[in-house]
Design an enzyme around this catalytic site. Structure first.
Site, mmCIF file in Angstrom:
data_model
loop_
_atom_site.group_PDB
_atom_site.id
_atom_site.type_symbol
_atom_site.label_atom_id
_atom_site.label_comp_id
_atom_site.label_asym_id
_atom_site.label_seq_id
_atom_site.Cartn_x
_atom_site.Cartn_y
_atom_site.Cartn_z
ATOM 1 N NE ARG A 195 29.003 54.233 45.647
ATOM 2 C CZ ARG A 195 28.060 54.011 44.746
ATOM 3 N NH1 ARG A 195 27.443 52.697 44.674
ATOM 4 N NH2 ARG A 195 28.000 54.736 43.793
ATOM 5 C CD GLU A 234 22.379 57.247 15.379
ATOM 6 O OE1 GLU A 234 21.689 56.246 15.879
ATOM 7 O OE2 GLU A 234 21.717 57.998 14.402
ATOM 8 C CB SER A 259 26.625 64.447 37.644
ATOM 9 O OG SER A 259 26.094 63.967 38.560
ATOM 10 C CG ASP A 315 25.609 54.188 35.612
ATOM 11 O OD1 ASP A 315 26.269 54.337 36.951
ATOM 12 O OD2 ASP A 315 24.566 54.032 35.358
ATOM 13 C CG ASN A 355 27.888 62.172 40.650
ATOM 14 O OD1 ASN A 355 28.576 61.850 39.527
ATOM 15 N ND2 ASN A 355 27.068 61.285 40.851
ATOM 16 N NE ARG A 414 19.086 56.988 35.306
ATOM 17 C CZ ARG A 414 19.149 55.891 35.707
ATOM 18 N NH1 ARG A 414 18.045 54.871 35.452
ATOM 19 N NH2 ARG A 414 20.303 55.239 36.212
HETATM 20 C C1 FPP Z 1 29.536 56.022 38.079
HETATM 21 O O1 FPP Z 1 29.293 54.825 38.562
HETATM 22 C C2 FPP Z 1 30.709 56.628 38.075
HETATM 23 C C3 FPP Z 1 31.251 57.718 38.537
HETATM 24 C C4 FPP Z 1 30.186 58.868 39.179
HETATM 25 C C5 FPP Z 1 32.596 58.279 38.674
HETATM 26 C C6 FPP Z 1 33.476 57.743 37.322
HETATM 27 C C7 FPP Z 1 34.851 58.203 37.756
HETATM 28 C C8 FPP Z 1 35.978 57.279 37.366
HETATM 29 C C9 FPP Z 1 35.731 56.304 36.380
HETATM 30 C C10 FPP Z 1 36.963 57.500 38.029
HETATM 31 C C11 FPP Z 1 37.984 58.621 37.850
HETATM 32 C C12 FPP Z 1 37.733 59.359 36.480
HETATM 33 C C13 FPP Z 1 38.538 59.951 35.644
HETATM 34 C C14 FPP Z 1 38.284 60.421 34.421
HETATM 35 C C15 FPP Z 1 39.935 60.147 36.046
HETATM 36 P P1 FPP Z 1 28.248 54.786 40.023
HETATM 37 O O2 FPP Z 1 29.241 55.039 41.200
HETATM 38 O O3 FPP Z 1 27.327 55.576 39.927
HETATM 39 O O4 FPP Z 1 27.935 53.228 40.038
HETATM 40 P P2 FPP Z 1 26.685 52.389 40.340
HETATM 41 O O5 FPP Z 1 25.460 52.891 39.298
HETATM 42 O O6 FPP Z 1 26.910 50.756 40.197
HETATM 43 O O7 FPP Z 1 26.528 52.874 41.799
#
Ligand code: FPP
Length: 248
Positions: free
Chosen positions: A34, A208, A66, A21, A69, A195
């Site tokens: 983003r 854990e 998710s 996150d 998302n 969360r």
């Molecule tokens: C959450 O940060 C992150 C995601 C929803 C996406 C995660 C994806 C990657 C790290 C890139 C590719 C992954 C792989 C496995 C190849 P957020 O966007 O919710 O951040 P914020 O809470 O600061 O808005």
């Protein structure tokens, strides 16, 4: 002494799960879109994967996307899917070289065709690798998975294939998309949020939890070592008393 050298190899978690996150905030802090945060998150994925495999962790699950998302702005969703496709394509050779198997949990049918194709090809190519399993949770949510399991179980009862009396928690385990994966002993979430966000609700029953304020793109191997060290200092009681654990 380095952090890594303090880790007790005999007390490693077999399975570590991570809620990655903070990509969006990381980008915003730099005045960028983003997706810039997600792109830089890939480096952290690589670090966490390499460090886990080197330590001897057997399963690493990453919450990459998710079911909720899908409700993000369309442009971000498209860019994330493109990033997944290009990352899987680029990194499959590294997974092969490092003997790492790729798996996925989630509603794969919802993924764009290109993403689904790339993912299934990488899963197939790496299926015989044995050093570590990297599980991507993609279009995944625990409530989706549990609902699907309950429906399948109900159908089996209806069809006379299963007795209601014979249903145990193992029956639920066997119908989840995580059925072949041991439960995580350690769950890490970055970015200072505390969360669980619909992630492995059933499987995390006795895990854990470790929280760090670091935003995901800044997470590196030292952060993983710190989380493992913290985990090793905990007493896992599984509902028993401390005395029972220490005398067994
Ligand atoms: C959450 O940060 C992150 C995601 C929803 C996406 C995660 C994806 C990657 C790290 C890139 C590719 C992954 C792989 C496995 C190849 P957020 O966007 O919710 O951040 P914020 O809470 O600061 O808005």
């Amino acid at each position: 002494m380095t952090l890594k050298s303090n880790i007790d190899e005999r007390k490693l978690p077999q399975h570590v799960a991570i809620i990655m996150d903070g990509n969006g905030r990381w980008a915003k802090d730099r005045g960028k879109f983003r997706i810039f945060g997600h792109q830089n998150g890939v480096k952290a994925v690589r670090e966490a994967t390499e460090a886990s495999a080197e330590l001897g962790i057997k399963y690493l699950t990453l919450y990459a996307f998710s079911t909720e998302n899908w409700n993000r702005p369309q442009l971000e969703v498209i860019a994330l899917m493109e990033l997944l496709v290009s990352t899987i394509r680029k990194e499959t050779a590294t997974l092969m070289k490092n003997n790492i198997r790729l798996m996925a949990i989630g509603n794969m049918q919802d993924l764009p065709a290109k993403c689904f194709k790339e993912l299934t090809a990488a899963i197939e190519e790496t299926k015989n690798n044995t050093r570590m399993t990297l599980v991507l949770a993609l279009s995944y949510s625990s409530k989706w998975d549990i609902t699907k399991a309950v429906k399948t179980i109900a159908q089996k009862v209806k069809d006379g294939l299963l007795e209601v009396e014979s249903i145990t928690h193992n029956t639920i385990d066997e119908h989840l998309s995580t059925k072949d994966i041991p439960s995580p002993e350690l769950m890490i979430r970055t970015s200072g949020e505390h969360r669980i966000s619909n992630f492995l609700l059933w499987e995390l029953a006795y895990s854990e939890f470790y929280f760090t304020d670091k935003l995901w793109p800044d997470f590196n191997r030292e952060d993983l070592y710190e989380a493992v060290l913290d985990y090793q200092q905990r007493e896992r009681r599984f509902g028993k008393t401390s005395e029972q654990i220490n005398n067994s």
